[in-house]
Scaffold this active site. Structure first.
Site, PDB file in Angstrom:
ATOM      1  N   GLU A  24       0.798  -1.231   0.000  1.00 44.24           N
ATOM      2  CA  GLU A  24       0.000   0.000   0.000  1.00 44.24           C
ATOM      3  C   GLU A  24       0.828   1.277   0.000  1.00 44.24           C
ATOM      4  O   GLU A  24       0.348   2.310  -0.465  1.00 44.24           O
ATOM      5  CB  GLU A  24      -0.938  -0.005   1.219  1.00 44.24           C
ATOM      6  CG  GLU A  24      -2.051  -1.038   1.152  1.00 44.24           C
ATOM      7  CD  GLU A  24      -3.087  -0.740   0.080  1.00 44.24           C
ATOM      8  OE1 GLU A  24      -3.428   0.442  -0.116  1.00 44.24           O
ATOM      9  OE2 GLU A  24      -3.520  -1.686  -0.607  1.00 44.24           O
ATOM     10  N   SER A  67     -56.877 -21.751  28.736  1.00 44.29           N
ATOM     11  CA  SER A  67     -56.876 -22.593  29.946  1.00 44.29           C
ATOM     12  C   SER A  67     -55.578 -22.537  30.738  1.00 44.29           C
ATOM     13  O   SER A  67     -55.489 -23.157  31.803  1.00 44.29           O
ATOM     14  CB  SER A  67     -57.142 -24.042  29.554  1.00 44.29           C
ATOM     15  OG  SER A  67     -58.371 -24.123  28.895  1.00 44.29           O
TER      16      SER A  67
END
Lengths: 772, 140
Positions: A190, A470
């Site tokens: 780079e 229930s």
């Protein structure tokens, strides 16, 4: 006039010339002052960010560490999945932390060890033997410090993060932790002049300009590593000249204040290297784990080269999507390394031929448990701001059990597809939610909020408040048992019932089978979920009393004190139901459910602990009787289909719930270790063909099939007695009488009269048989 | 083997007796008070823990409890709490873990929680419960 004109032509008047120079001087001075001020401002910006907290670090969320000890029930497949999540390698011989080897019923693991605040778990090499799903023995290999091996813990697996809106994620590394070759390779590829330049490289710019001109397009950038860092770290991505100038100035300032090493270290932690869903992978530390599943220090030359190659364009060179492109880029990097003398020809040749060595794409993703993380976030928000959670690098240690979570997920999505096929519901998709909780510790082990388990939208486990049907009945029975007027053998009428509501309307609940069953025992009314008996009993006890019991059980949602509440017109989420049923499972003691154990800051200091808290409790004996009743539900009532697949001898307790027009199918059930609550229904609240038994119970059975199991016994206190009861009358009977059954009672609260005994077997023969 | 051999004549005599008595025994109105052998379905479910019987996790529980005790003595209540909770995760009715939780919460000044944990300790304690009972009494 003419004189003056000629004078003006020949030489301007002195005051005007002076004015010009003064103006120019002032302008220059102004520009200089402006430049100095701008530079000063940039300088402050550069130093502020570089010296402060450089990045917003997301909180990391961990599952509970798996504890291994003699007597622990654990399936090999669960342990293997845990080892995989922790990136343990299956090795022929176990020599270093992070390796394991299995042969038949023995397993050798070299654990890595971990620290959570002051709690330290050493790295140890252990031998484990199995028998019938239980750990039979656990021994620490010789040569390890502290040979005692009563318990060994694996590290808590990472299960996610809490991110800011831009989901940047990274694992910070110091320069000394980074392999030297990576830094050298980065510079070689780079920015070859990195060591010499002062932030910008005129030579580099010229070289790039020449290359771009001769190609007729942009092929090379002239940015140094410092400039790249400035661009990503301080600036946006705009391509303007003014931004270029700012970038150059800041680069020079950065180089002026900080060493090359500091700049390189920051660059390596900052750089963008990939994407995992919405999560951005930044820095080489996290990238190594993302692509290769190992820490950066463990990467070989070609893997490092690939990472360096990705700097140029992580998306373009994405090695999973474009393997050939990534390979070419990696090999180019390797060639450059060889040209720079960083690797020899042999290494070059070998590494260029090596495969990319990536982990499977599916494994690169973090374990995703959005519904559970949602619960964690909600509990954390009581103590932490969103900003703190997404930026301070906190570590959140949760109660999630990887094996329970996976079992719950699998059970829900498989069973819902199966039910849709069976009932021909192709165009009317079902939805569902599951919560698994450890009984006693009140720790939530699994949360599934959608059949698409990775989907992080509407969380039904927490937010779908539906009538519970229930599931409310145990609260009525508990109220009855606590009143001292009822026991399990009390007769209650299941005849037709009519109740006048507050609006004058008559409420006439019906049984599911549309039949009345006459006078039935309380335990049978519960086991078979008779609506008429429950409604009558509830009215007799009082709506306020039943609502109070629900609140004592830990229900915090509003409870409408209307007759329809007795058949479950109470809207609760699966999480609320889990809280309620946890109290029933936990011998009647309520405890707020927890999803977090500890929060640790980025320095490793404990910030918060979330210990077990106990709340109100219901009567221990009444709760024990109710648990017995809930076991009857499983043995002979609406829950009995579970035993088609679960071991017959396993004591289980549970309750089905079905609402009007079968819009909601519920099941809540537990053994001695775990509680699971399941809801199945539709998001648009339309009818389904499912009852609690044919829908949610199926999912629940699948979940329990996969979980470790521990049968439920009846918890007897000194005040409790078992008595033989005559089934039809509920009066005292004998062991050897027809239709007798054994039920538990609280001393003093039991039937007093005896039923006539019809012998099942000659008593003398029976007595002799026993004597022999 | 030896036991089986000696019990054989006894069984034979027993069988004879059964055959004789069963033939002439009339129905008796009073039901016997003997303990259960044949049990209804529900009962069976409540009396049997799930086989196969696992090896005991006692060593692990004792190890974390011992560490919890040490931290409690040192006044490190938070650490004692997290270790006692580990004990409870292995056995949810482990009374001593509850006792340590009660003492730790008391040490941290939370009397309400201490009382609730002490109640649990007494409730699940089966032997040597003197300490737990004293603690509960002092908190009530």
């Amino acid at each position: 006039m003419s004189r003056s004109k000629s004078r003006r032509k020949n030489s301007p008047p002195v005051p005007r010339r002076r004015f010009f120079w003064r103006l120019l001087g002032a302008l220059i001075l102004f520009i200089v002052v402006l430049a100095v001020a701008w530079t000063g401002w940039l300088d402050v910006r550069v130093r502020d960010k570089f010296e402060g907290r450089k990045w917003a670090l997301p909180a990391r969320v961990y599952a509970q560490p798996l504890e291994l000890y003699q007597g622990r029930q654990v399936r090999w497949s669960d342990l293997e999945a845990e080892l995989q999540a922790l990136e343990y390698r299956n090795a022929g011989s176990v020599k270093q932390p992070g390796q394991f080897h299995r042969s038949g019923n023995t397993l050798e693991i070299y654990t890595r060890g971990f620290e959570i605040g002051p709690d330290r778990e050493a790295s140890r090499r252990v031998h484990i033997t199995w028998k019938q799903g239980f750990i039979q023995s656990l021994k620490v290999a010789q040569g390890n410090a502290g040979a005692a091996a009563d318990i060994v813990r694996l590290e808590p697996p990472l299960i996610g993060g809490i991110y800011p809106r831009r989901q940047e994620d990274r694992e910070l590394l110091r320069l000394e932790e980074i392999p030297p070759l990576l830094g050298e390779a980065l510079i070689a590829v780079e920015d070859r002049n990195f060591v010499d330049h002062f932030g910008v490289s005129p030579k580099g710019i010229l070289r790039a300009a020449w290359a771009n001109l001769s190609e007729g397009r942009v092929v090379q950038g002239g940015s140094t590593l410092t400039q790249q860092l400035v661009k990503n770290f301080y600036l946006d991505n705009e391509r303007r000249w003014s931004r270029k100038l700012t970038e150059a100035a800041m680069s020079v300032l950065l180089e002026f204040h900080y060493s090359k090493a500091e700049i390189l270290e920051t660059y390596m932690n900052e750089v963008y290297l990939g994407q995992s869903g919405p999560r951005q992978i930044h820095g080489f530390g996290l990238a190594a784990k993302h692509y290769f599943g190992v820490p950066l220090q463990k990467l070989n030359t070609e893997q490092l080269a690939l990472l360096v190659g990705l700097v140029k364009g992580a998306s373009y060179y994405n090695p999973w999507r474009h393997p050939q492109r990534a390979r070419e880029r990696r090999n180019l990097v390797l060639t450059l390394l060889h040209q720079q003398g960083l690797i020899d020809a042999k290494t070059l040749q070998r590494s260029q031929q090596a495969p990319l060595g990536l982990v499977a794409k599916s494994r690169s993703k973090l374990q995703q448990f959005p519904a559970f993380i949602d619960l964690v976030k909600r509990q954390l928000r009581r103590d932490y701001s969103d900003e703190a959670l997404s930026s301070e690098g906190l570590k959140i240690y949760t109660t999630l059990s990887l094996s329970s979570q996976r079992s719950a997920e699998k059970a829900l999505y498989r069973r819902l597809s199966h039910l849709e096929k069976r009932y021909g519901l192709k165009d009317e998709p079902l939805q569902g939610a599951v919560i698994v909780t450890a009984v006693g510790s009140a720790e939530v082990e699994a949360v599934v909020g959608d059949r698409n388990v990775k989907f992080s939208g509407f969380n039904r486990a927490l937010d779908a408040r539906r009538p519970i049907g229930s599931l409310v009945k145990p609260a009525i029975v508990l109220t009855a048992l606590e009143s001292g007027q009822f026991h399990l053998a009390s007769k209650v009428s299941d005849g037709p019932v009519a109740v006048k509501g507050p609006d004058g309307e008559i409420w006439r609940p019906r049984n599911f089978d549309r039949q009345s069953h006459g006078d039935v025992l309380l335990i049978d009314a519960l086991a078979h979920s008779y609506n008429q008996a429950s409604a009558r009993l509830g009215m007799q006890l009082g709506l306020r009393q039943v609502a109070d019991t629900l609140r004592q059980l830990g229900v915090q949602q509003p409870i409408p004190e209307l007759p329809s509440m007795l058949l479950g017109a109470v809207e609760l989420s699966p999480l609320d139901v889990s809280g309620m049923y946890h109290t029933l499972a936990n011998d009647g003691v309520a405890a707020p459910l927890r999803s977090i154990r500890t929060v640790v800051d980025s320095e490793g200091q404990i910030l918060n602990r979330y210990p077990l808290q106990l709340h109100a409790s219901v009567g221990a004996e009444a709760n024990a009787l109710l648990q017995f009743g809930l076991q009857a539900v499983m043995r002979e009532g609406s829950g009995k289909s579970a035993y088609a697949r679960l071991p017959q001898q396993l004591g289980l307790a549970g309750k089905t719930g079905t609402t009007n027009a079968q819009r909601d199918s519920w099941f809540a059930g537990f053994d001695a270790r775990q509680l699971a609550v399941v809801w199945v229904g539709r998001d648009d609240n339309r009818e389904t063909p499912l009852t609690g038994s044919s829908g949610a119970l199926r999912v629940w059975t699948d979940v329990f099939e996969a979980l470790p199991k521990q049968g439920l016994g009846i918890y007897q206190t000194e005040r409790m007695r078992l008595r033989w009861i005559d089934g039809p009358t509920g009066l005292l009977s004998g062991e050897n009488c027809e239709e007798s059954r054994l039920l538990p009672f609280i001393d003093g609260f039991e039937p007093r009269s005896r039923a006539k005994c019809q012998w099942r077997e000659n008593p003398v023969y029976h007595w002799l048989k026993k004597w022999l | 083997m030896c036991l089986q051999d000696t019990s054989f004549p006894l069984r034979a005599v027993g069988l004879l007796l059964i055959l004789t008595l069963a033939g002439c025994a009339a129905p008796v109105s009073k039901p016997p008070q003997s303990p259960a052998t044949a049990t209804p379905t529900v009962t069976r479910s409540t009396e049997s823990p799930a086989p196969p019987s696992p090896p005991p996790a006692r060593a692990a529980i004792e190890a974390v409890t011992q560490q919890a005790r040490e931290h409690l003595i040192d006044g490190q209540y938070q650490r004692a709490i997290s270790l006692a909770e580990r004990g409870l995760r292995m056995d949810r009715r482990h009374w001593e873990s509850y006792r340590i939780l009660a003492e730790s919460h008391l040490g941290l000044g939370d009397r309400q929680q201490a009382l609730k944990f002490a109640r649990q300790a007494v409730r699940f304690c089966r032997s040597d419960c003197h300490g737990a009972r004293e603690l509960l009494q002092s908190l009530q």
